[in-house]
Design a protein around this motif. Structure first.
Motif, PDB file in Angstrom:
ATOM      1  N   GLU A 111      28.656   8.357  11.776  1.00  0.00           N
ATOM      2  CA  GLU A 111      29.260   7.429  10.821  1.00  0.00           C
ATOM      3  C   GLU A 111      29.238   7.960   9.399  1.00  0.00           C
ATOM      4  O   GLU A 111      30.108   7.622   8.586  1.00  0.00           O
ATOM      5  N   TRP A 155      36.970   6.250  11.713  1.00  0.00           N
ATOM      6  CA  TRP A 155      35.816   6.458  12.616  1.00  0.00           C
ATOM      7  C   TRP A 155      36.120   5.956  14.016  1.00  0.00           C
ATOM      8  O   TRP A 155      35.825   6.607  15.010  1.00  0.00           O
ATOM      9  N   VAL A 172      32.373   1.793   7.247  1.00  0.00           N
ATOM     10  CA  VAL A 172      33.086   3.009   7.600  1.00  0.00           C
ATOM     11  C   VAL A 172      34.587   2.783   7.566  1.00  0.00           C
ATOM     12  O   VAL A 172      35.083   1.654   7.683  1.00  0.00           O
TER      13      VAL A 172
END
Length: 1000
Positions: A993, A980, A976
């Motif tokens: 995610e 995030w 990610v």
């Protein structure tokens, strides 16, 4: 001489252009018929045939020869009515029937633009023209045409034209048929479609009102709405007009061509005129609807022993388009493009007419998309929206927005149009529709140079069995795709036809989503046509639980979630009416019932219903759906794609219906299970057929009769006299399905039940929070055990073969949920480093124990394991009760690896030296939020790999993905963006995610 006599007017120019384009077009020798002849001699007669029952052959014989010779076959009767009208037109007017056909078949007339007028706008115009009080009965009936009215209007609820006729009949300007001709009506409708302001349209409608009687005006409104329903299809009109009319319309989508080029029924189309042509929109082949079984679908594609193959393609969630390219030296680049939709709407203005078209959202990228020597081509495909940042398809509904954004900034990294091609139908002057799909695909591969994420060839898979369909379907649904299309590679292309050579498999026919969605009806919408006057679809909501309600909120409050209108039978509607009759209230936009129902959009009130009902007085519906999609139209922020009604849940009320949090939990679990579940066709709502009695195999509750679980592991008496309720499969320390766990328990002496109340002292097994699990956890009066305990018991007894069977005591790692008074007695079964006193430790656990020892020494045992566990339980209970988690609790139980721009070795030292300040700040935030920070990507407990995609190159990202994919025997961590961590921290909650996936 007057200049007007020298310069021809616009109409003259148009006529000259048409004469040049259609040199043999017919010309009428007399004015067109009066407009009222259409309904008096054609529409009314066809409608009467639809109402008359057909006379059987025995009845005709009984009537005898004196009963007349008129046919009683409805098809022949319709044919005779249409034939008489056409014969009269030829005799009294001429061979040009186009003026009449464009009124008879308005939805097939592509030459006249859309009016931009729907029922609501027309209703407002009529109220204004006739000076009706909006609050009066007639004003109410016109402006609220879907709602039941009083008197005769009640019978026409949902039929807008019928409602208009009722109101117009009370205040007509004339009772006799008017004097407007068909040609004059067409001229006025051309002006109506070209009018850009409502005042101009109202003026034209007022003239129609003055010069037509109520019957004429009613049919005119149907023409404007393009909802004729005269009792005969366009195919019938085409067949009466000319034997080749339907074929010509299929290859041209032009009603004008059908009328002008086929005006003589004795002159047939030449062979070269029967194929599709460049820059000429055709009616594409369509996929047949799914059948009851995959095996039958395969048989319909006529496989042979020598060639049993069929193709599987992804069914994309976009807009079907055909692309035409032809040489044109008058345009820069020498190539002209054109785009049409399945319904013959042109989109060239959106995607571009040339390679150097500044408004071309697609064509400006196609300079190198064709191999040398390709001069002209027609491609069939799907235009979808692609998000480069997510490297994923965006759900349907954003295509035009993405295309307009691409026009303004063609090289942005935002969502863009992507054309995926699945067929080629014309190449360098040759019509390819008569070639097989396999030959056409070979030609396509040799013609196109794909442009990545702009212009691509849709891949396909060859298959021979139904099992391969299920595998592909599971994969595409996991990717949020629309479904599959099965194709016969031996078949030709069939214009304007649904045929078994193409068959679609869509996920809404599957039982893939979740266990059951029990939603409460909170609103209703009135239907149209045969559903007019009754609530035909329903707004359903989710109960706002403690986790989402504001302090002091109403426990009876619901968030709007989805609209359900499919899957109901007449009996189902009757049952809904029976349970809700007399409880409905009209929705007042000025005083919405926000105490009970919350819609999206604030004051805009998105998806507001016609009627609403208190949740405590309503019913619970069980619905199924293919998938979940993001939606701003519902307060939940999510909704169901293709929801279908299953049944009324009489055993439930609003208090036991699905809550917001339960749905979010269910959604999370379904996403995890999608790759493990099998699909089956759900025929529960289909029409039942009479079948021969067949002896069915015995089904055991809780087992899937499609899957036979065979367990070849150890057996014994470990679980003798124990009762188990297994609710989920096992994800750790190894994956086992629910069926495999049940077989394992039975093989070792245990009994399996499908409820925790079926026997006393039932051991409840769970590894994730489903609705059932959450319900038991909420009550808090039973321990929930992880499947790891079952597996550990079996393994330990396998190692200790020869020793009497014994059960392992519960350890903290075995507990999914622990009652407060049992916490201490479970913790004494391990030491302070979580080392078990009764069970052998494997290598991975030993590493973890040694790691815990190191951490314990560094912290000087500030908190012993019992105190730490108590704090964790206390905070977790508070979170479950609706309190906000502490800042230092957000990323607990996660292990992050921060991949810096200089981390090609996959290792970061403890000082984490990097010039990327953003990544450093995120790492500090994660540590403060309770995350474990891994120093090596090789660590098996890494759950998230965090990178800054602005710093890393695409080659670095690709290399990192390959490293992650090569990790043996471990679950792949999320890859990610650093955003995030940042946005989860800002919002105080863990975000999905998938929204922060790093594009490939």
């Amino acid at each position: 001489m007057d200049s007007d006599e020298i310069m021809p007017g616009p109409a003259s120019n148009l006529d000259e252009d048409l004469d040049e384009k259609y040199p043999n077009r017919p010309h009428n020798h007399a004015p067109t018929l009066p407009f009222h002849e259409l309904y008096l001699k054609l529409f009314d007669n066809l409608s009467q045939i639809k109402k008359k029952p057909a006379v059987s052959a025995p009845a005709r014989r009984k009537a005898g020869p004196n009963a007349g010779h008129a046919s009683s076959n409805p098809f022949e009767l319709r044919h005779d009515v249409i034939s008489r009208f056409i014969s009269r037109w030829r005799k009294e007017v001429g061979d040009d029937i186009y003026p009449a056909f464009r009124l008879i078949l308005p939805d097939k007339d592509r030459d006249r633009p859309m009016y931009g007028m729907k029922e609501k706008v027309i209703g407002k115009m009529l109220v204004k023209i006739m000076k009706i009080n909006k609050e009066s009965e007639d004003g109410y009936n016109l402006l609220n045409w879907k709602l039941p009215g009083q008197s005769a209007a009640t019978r026409m609820a949902g039929d807008f034209a019928g409602r208009c006729h009722d109101v117009l009949s009370k205040r007509p300007m004339r009772t006799e048929p008017g004097d407007m001709s068909i040609e004059e009506v067409n001229d006025k409708l051309d002006k109506l479609s070209a009018a850009s302001k409502e005042e101009e349209q109202t003026h034209i409608m007022a003239e129609f009102y003055r010069r037509m009687n109520p019957d004429e005006l009613t049919w005119l409104i149907r023409m404007i709405l393009r909802q004729m329903k005269v009792g005969a299809t366009e195919r019938t009109f085409f067949n009466v007009w000319h034997p080749d009319a339907e074929s010509l319309y299929s290859i041209s989508s032009s009603l004008r061509r059908v009328c002008w080029e086929l005006h003589d029924p004795n002159i047939r189309l030449e062979a070269e005129d029967r194929g599709i042509g460049l820059m000429q929109c055709f009616q594409p082949q369509l996929a047949q609807f799914q059948m009851h079984s995959f095996d039958k679908m395969i048989l319909r594609m006529r496989p042979t022993e020598d060639d049993p193959v069929f193709w599987i393609e992804e069914k994309m969630d976009g807009e079907r388009l055909q692309l035409h390219m032809a040489p044109d030296e008058s345009i820069q680049g020498g190539r002209r493009f054109a785009f049409w939709s399945r319904k013959a709407k042109e989109y060239t203005y959106l995607y571009g007419k040339g390679i150097y078209d500044e408004n071309g959202a697609l064509t400006r990228h196609l300079k190198d998309a064709f191999v040398d020597g390709v001069q002209s081509v027609i491609l069939d495909g799907e235009m979808i929206t692609w998000d480069p940042e997510q490297d994923a398809m965006v759900p349907f509904g954003t295509l035009k927005t993405a295309a307009l954004a691409e026009q303004r900034n063609p090289f942005s990294n935002g969502p863009r149009p992507l054309f995926r091609i699945f067929d080629i139908l014309h190449l360098n002057g040759r019509d390819l529709t008569k070639y097989t799909l396999r030959d056409r695909r070979n030609a396509l591969q040799k013609t196109i140079r794909p442009i990545h994420r702009r212009f691509e060839i849709l891949p396909y898979e060859e298959a021979t069995t139904a099992a391969e369909i299920e595998t592909c379907l599971r994969r595409v649904v996991a990717q949020a795709s629309e479904g599959l299309v099965l194709k016969n590679p031996r078949a030709q292309y069939r214009l304007n036809e649904r045929h078994d050579d193409w068959m679609k498999v869509k996920p809404e026919y599957m039982t893939e989503f979740g266990e059951s969605l029990d939603v409460v009806v909170i609103g209703g919408y009135y239907g149209q046509g045969h559903r007019g006057g009754n609530l035909a679809s329903f707004l359903c909501g989710l109960r706002v639980d403690d986790n989402h309600s504001s302090q002091g909120g109403n426990p009876e409050k619901f968030w709007s979630f989805c609209k359900v209108g499919g899957g109901f039978t007449a009996a189902d509607y009757q049952e809904v009416r029976h349970h809700t009759d007399g409880k409905w209230q009209k929705w007042d936009p000025k005083k919405p019932p926000t105490h009970f129902i919350e819609l999206a959009g604030g004051d805009a009130q998105y998806e507001k219903p016609d009627m609403w009902i208190k949740p405590s007085e309503s019913i619970v519906l069980c619905v199924k759906a293919s998938s979940i999609s993001v939606s701003d139209e519902f307060r939940m922020g999510l909704t169901l794609r293709f929801p279908r009604f299953k049944k009324v849940r009489k055993d439930k009320n609003w208090k036991t219906s699905l809550s917001v949090q339960e749905f979010l939990d269910l959604k999370s679990n379904v996403e995890k299970e999608q790759r493990e579940k099998e699909f089956q066709v759900d025929n529960s709502r289909k029409q039942k057929r009479v079948k021969r009695a067949v002896k069915k195999p015995l089904n055991i509750a809780g087992y899937d009769d499609r899957e036979i679980v065979q367990y070849a592991g150890p057996s014994g008496h470990i679980f003798d006299e124990l009762n188990f309720f297994i609710m989920t499969d096992a994800s750790a320390p190894e994956k086992r399905s629910k069926g495999e766990l049940e077989q394992l328990v039975k093989a070792n002496g245990g009994k399996v039940f499908q409820t925790n109340t079926a026997a006393s002292d039932t051991i409840c097994i769970a590894d994730r929070r489903t609705v059932k699990v959450a319900s038991l956890q909420k009550h808090g009066d039973i321990n929930l055990i992880k499947p790891a305990w079952v597996l550990d018991c079996v393994k330990q007894n396998e190692k200790d073969a020869g020793i009497s069977d014994y059960l392992l005591p519960f350890e903290p790692r075995h507990m999914f949920f622990t009652m407060e008074d049992r916490d201490d007695e479970i913790k004494v079964n391990v030491d302070r480093f979580s080392d078990s006193y009764a069970r052998d430790t494997n290598v991975d656990e030993l590493k973890e124990i040694l790691n815990n020892m190191a951490k314990d020494e560094q912290t000087n045992h500030t908190l012993d394991s019992r105190t730490s566990q108590r704090i964790e339980n206390l905070i977790q209970n508070k979170i479950n009760a609706g309190y906000t988690a502490p800042c230092g609790w957000l990323f607990r139980r996660f292990t992050f690896f921060f991949f810096a721009n200089d981390a090609s070795t996959e290792e970061n030292d403890s000082s984490f030296n990097t010039d990327d300040m953003r990544l450093q700040l995120a790492r500090n935030t994660a540590r403060f939020g309770g995350a474990n920070i891994a120093t090596s990507l090789k660590s098996s407990d890494v759950t998230h790999v965090i990178i800054n995609p602005e710093i890393l190159s695409s080659e670095d990202v690709a290399s990192l993905r390959e490293s992650l994919a090569a990790r043996p025997g471990t679950k792949l961590p999320y890859l990610v963006s650093v955003a995030w961590v940042e946005e989860s921290w800002t919002n105080g909650t863990l975000l999905d995610e998938e929204r922060f996936n790093v594009p490939r």
